[in-house]
Scaffold this motif. Structure first.
Motif, PDB file in Angstrom:
ATOM      1  N   ALA A  85       0.891  -1.387  -0.238  1.00 40.52           N
ATOM      2  CA  ALA A  85      -0.156  -0.147  -0.007  1.00 40.52           C
ATOM      3  C   ALA A  85       0.644   1.640   0.152  1.00 40.52           C
ATOM      4  N   THR A  94       3.198   1.805  -3.712  1.00 36.40           N
ATOM      5  CA  THR A  94       1.580   1.654  -4.580  1.00 36.40           C
ATOM      6  C   THR A  94       1.272   3.612  -4.190  1.00 36.40           C
ATOM      7  N   TRP A  95       1.065   4.409  -3.346  1.00 40.39           N
ATOM      8  CA  TRP A  95       0.543   5.709  -3.026  1.00 40.39           C
ATOM      9  C   TRP A  95       0.066   6.492  -3.854  1.00 40.39           C
ATOM     10  N   GLN A  97      -2.326   5.420  -6.629  1.00 38.29           N
ATOM     11  CA  GLN A  97      -3.628   4.137  -5.170  1.00 38.29           C
ATOM     12  C   GLN A  97      -5.192   4.623  -5.502  1.00 38.29           C
ATOM     13  N   THR A  98      -5.169   5.923  -6.642  1.00 37.69           N
ATOM     14  CA  THR A  98      -6.633   6.099  -7.328  1.00 37.69           C
ATOM     15  C   THR A  98      -6.758   5.040  -8.254  1.00 37.69           C
ATOM     16  N   SER A 131      -7.457  -2.425  -6.836  1.00 37.63           N
ATOM     17  CA  SER A 131      -6.286  -1.794  -6.261  1.00 37.63           C
ATOM     18  C   SER A 131      -5.053  -3.123  -6.531  1.00 37.63           C
ATOM     19  N   SER A 148      -7.143   1.715   1.166  1.00 35.28           N
ATOM     20  CA  SER A 148      -6.686   1.774   0.016  1.00 35.28           C
ATOM     21  C   SER A 148      -7.350   3.367  -0.329  1.00 35.28           C
TER      22      SER A 148
END
Length: 756
Positions: free
Chosen positions: A180, A183-184, A187-188, A218, A423
């Motif tokens: 998480a 992949t910031w 993220q969307t 995600s 997420s």
């Protein structure tokens, strides 16, 4: 390096040329360019591809659209980073990526925008051993849990009064948290075709065994699902499907990258061949072999779809050797160099070397983002309120991955949830934080083992019942079998809904031998038996707290030394003030942090007495592998021959006592409990060197003594020194210690396992 070229486009008649094995790679690529010129009727120049590209992708090149397939392979998959590094250096532009298992991690992050240099830095900085456990960082565990520690090696769920086998040894909390955070920046983004490089991952449907291609959702969750190695990581659930590691169904996803539109496929394959039975030495070896049965046939079929196959060497390194990151990366780079002729021809056919990816800088990786709403998925209103209270305390209306990870780590550290993941999703009103916290409502049964050469072997049985008297209350039955016997029943009410109050109540029975000395000679052995019941009320913060402990206790000591009967029996009530602090990074071989324990106690009953005791530890890193430590232990009790035996102080040995932690003080150069008295004053220093990962050499010096009073203990100092070799292992710390007060008075001690 063997390779094949296979044409897949149907709009231009190139299959005959590209599938001919008689043509060299340079000739085939030259023919491809020539035919493209003839068919277009335009002069030679770079043409943008019609290949779907992400919003952050650079202008596409002329020539064949290049795909990269990255296989699974545990630690071997780190070689993919070296492959990417070499491809960037050669100027190869990647237009699509498909990955399985570890290949999905490397490929997914590269598709998200990380460069090969970024991935190398990430791989070298990760504590891979920490990813293989679910325990939260020690500094954010519940303070009472920090003090008590854990001695269990194996914990199994229990439902309906029956012990069950878990779906995986590791739930994957730390793994999911890492993904998480990494992949910031994306993220969307829910459509993986819109990443910097279109991407897809492969997992396996647990119900059918069929490969499941994951190209949306995600990215962190998809990578986690693709890496769900059976029996090691618990299966992942996505869109109603329960998924296992993609290597079970298709370990080399060549057909999947072709499905993304790739016409020329480079495959990086670290699949392990089936081993002879004589080479299967561990559980991991057997598990890997079982996973490989089906995968080996699939991998052979997928290699036929590759135009260039890169096979990094896997000889001499175990598949789980995550401590050899740099070597794996170097092997991937070296193997790619063997295909340099093919790659140069490919670069020429695509209009020249591609510009190296810029990567993702630290600002983008940690950038703060506004959150318009938070949605929590949990099993009950109490659980949702608990998670919400921690998030609210962090004021996460604008957040970054560091603050968000801290809030979710604290939630997970409560021990109330199987995992806690997040997420971000983009809606018309803005970005929404989605938190998933499935309840850990299963009771637990744990088992532990320890051996030392003073108290010999000990076994631990631990049963924990969740929510026994309401949400966040835990009942624990603990049984320690060995020379030092302990039976305890405890009930704890943890912090809830933002409250820092912690309440615990329990009862215990302890039986332990106590050595009695005359001078330096062990003259007798007493047996101490203590039964107690009490209540603790405290206010706890993240790394410490204060509390009050009230108890009633019955203590019996029995022994005979010549004609002197030293048996005793005392029953009394006592109240103690507690103060604790602990932010050491780990309990065994810490490299930074401090710890403090203090207790002041007053007892009434068959004769009153008082006792105070303080211990402190501090560790500071000098270099990456060298740490300096200091410690103190000081205390005094009422000078009364009728003082219960376990309220006196014992000095000697580096082997701690499982049941007398506040009475037995470690000291180099003395035997276990060689000195006893009513007061103790000890100081010490140590220098710890991590010779190789998780192997420690420690030099230690102690000064201090036991005395009738604290002043006497300070005045009558003795010196001791020790040299030890230790390691952190799956069964707990292992340590061999040589200590003494002079070269002619040395002692050797050995211990293995957690203290419990």
């Amino acid at each position: 390096m063997p390779y094949r070229l296979i044409g897949r486009r149907r709009d231009v008649p190139l299959a005959v040329f590209l599938s001919s094995r008689r043509l060299g790679c340079v000739c085939r690529c030259a023919l491809f360019v020539a035919l493209a010129i003839v068919s277009s009727g335009r002069p030679l120049r770079a043409q943008p591809s019609q290949f779907a590209s992400g919003s952050g992708a650079a202008t596409r090149h002329a020539g064949p659209r290049i795909g990269l397939a990255l296989s699974g392979g545990s630690a071997r998959g780190l070689a993919h980073v070296g492959v990417l590094r070499a491809l960037e250096r050669a100027g190869v532009s990647i237009d699509a990526i498909a990955g399985t298992s570890m290949g999905s991690l490397v490929g997914g992050l590269y598709a998200a925008g990380y460069s090969a240099a970024d991935l190398e830095g990430i791989a070298l900085s990760i504590d891979w051993a920490a990813l293989m456990i679910d325990a939260p960082p020690r500094g954010i565990r519940e303070p009472f849990d920090q003090v008590a520690g854990t001695g269990t090696l194996l914990t199994l769920p229990m439902r309906g009064g029956r012990i069950r086998l878990p779906t995986g040894v590791i739930a994957g909390q730390n793994l999911s948290a890492l993904f998480a955070r990494l992949t910031w920046p994306v993220q969307t983004e829910r459509d993986f075709r819109k990443l910097s490089i279109p991407f897809t991952a492969v997992a396996t449907d647990i119900a059918t065994g069929a490969p499941i291609v994951l190209d949306s959702g995600s990215l962190a969750s998809v990578m986690r699902a693709s890496m769900s190695l059976p029996s090691i990581f618990a299966p992942a659930t996505l869109d109603g499907r329960v998924l296992l590691d993609g290597g079970l169904a298709r370990n080399l996803p060549a057909q999947d990258v072709r499905a993304l539109g790739a016409e020329f496929v480079i495959c990086s394959d670290v699949s392990e061949p089936l081993l002879d039975a004589s080479h299967l030495h561990s559980m991991i070896d057997v598990l890997t072999q079982a996973v490989s049965y089906r995968g080996s046939q699939s991998t052979a079929e997928q290699r036929l779809l590759c135009d260039v196959v890169i096979r990094p060497s896997i000889d001499g390194l175990p598949g789980m050797s995550f401590d050899r990151v740099a070597e794996w990366i170097a092997r991937g780079d070296s193997a790619t160099g063997l295909a340099s002729d093919q790659l140069r021809a490919l670069v020429a056919a695509t209009g020249g070397p591609a510009r190296r990816p810029p990567g993702i800088d630290s600002l983008r990786r940690l950038s703060a983002r506004p959150i318009v709403a938070t949605r929590i998925t949990a099993a009950s209103p109490d659980a949702r309120a608990f998670v919400g209270s921690i998030i609210a305390a962090q004021s996460l209306t604008t957040t970054d991955p560091t603050r968000l990870s801290a809030a979710l780590e604290e939630t997970f550290a409560s021990g109330l949830f199987e995992t806690v993941t997040y997420s971000l999703d983009a809606e018309d009103s803005g970005e929404v934080l989605l938190v998933s916290a499935p309840a850990d409502d299963a009771d637990r049964v744990g088992f532990g083992f320890r051996y030392d050469d003073r108290y010999n072997a000990a076994l631990l049985f631990d049963a924990r019942i969740q929510h026994l008297l309401g949400f966040a209350s835990t009942g624990t039955l603990s049984l320690r079998l060995g020379e030092q016997l302990r039976v305890a029943l405890d009930m704890t009410r943890r912090r809830t809904l933002g409250s820092k109050w912690v309440v615990g109540t329990g009862m215990s029975f302890v039986s332990t031998p106590v050595d009695l000395f005359e001078g330096r000679r062990r003259a007798a052995e007493a047996t101490l038996r203590v039964a107690s019941a009490g209540v603790t009320i405290g206010v706890a913060g993240r790394t410490g707290g204060v509390g009050v402990h009230v108890k009633g206790e019955d203590a019996r000591g029995t022994s005979e030394i010549a004609a002197l009967d030293s048996s005793s029996h005392r029953t009394y009530a006592a109240a103690a003030a507690l103060l604790w602090w602990d932010d050491l990074n780990r309990p065994a071989f810490p490299t930074r942090g401090t710890a403090l324990r203090s207790r002041y106690e007053r007892a009434t009953g068959a004769g009153s007495f008082t006792r105070w005791f303080v211990t402190g530890t501090g560790v500071a890193p000098l270099t990456a592998r060298l740490a300096l430590g200091a410690r103190i232990a000081a205390g005094a009790a009422s000078r009364d021959d009728a003082l219960p035996l376990h309220y006196r102080f014992f000095l000697g040995s580096l082997t701690p006592s499982a049941v007398l932690p506040e009475s037995q003080v470690a000291f180099a150069g003395l035997r276990v409990q060689e000195r006893q008295g009513f007061a103790v004053a000890v100081g010490g220093a140590s220098l710890q060197w991590e010779a190789v990962p998780n192997v420690f050499v420690t030099a230690r010096a102690d000064v201090g003594n036991i005395g009738p009073t604290f002043g006497d203990a300070l005045a009558s100092r003795v010196l001791g020194a020790a040299l030890s070799l230790g390691s952190r292992t799956l069964v707990g710390p292992v340590e061999l210690r040589l200590h003494g007060r002079s070269s002619s008075e040395t002692r050797l001690e050995f211990s293995v396992g957690h203290q419990f």
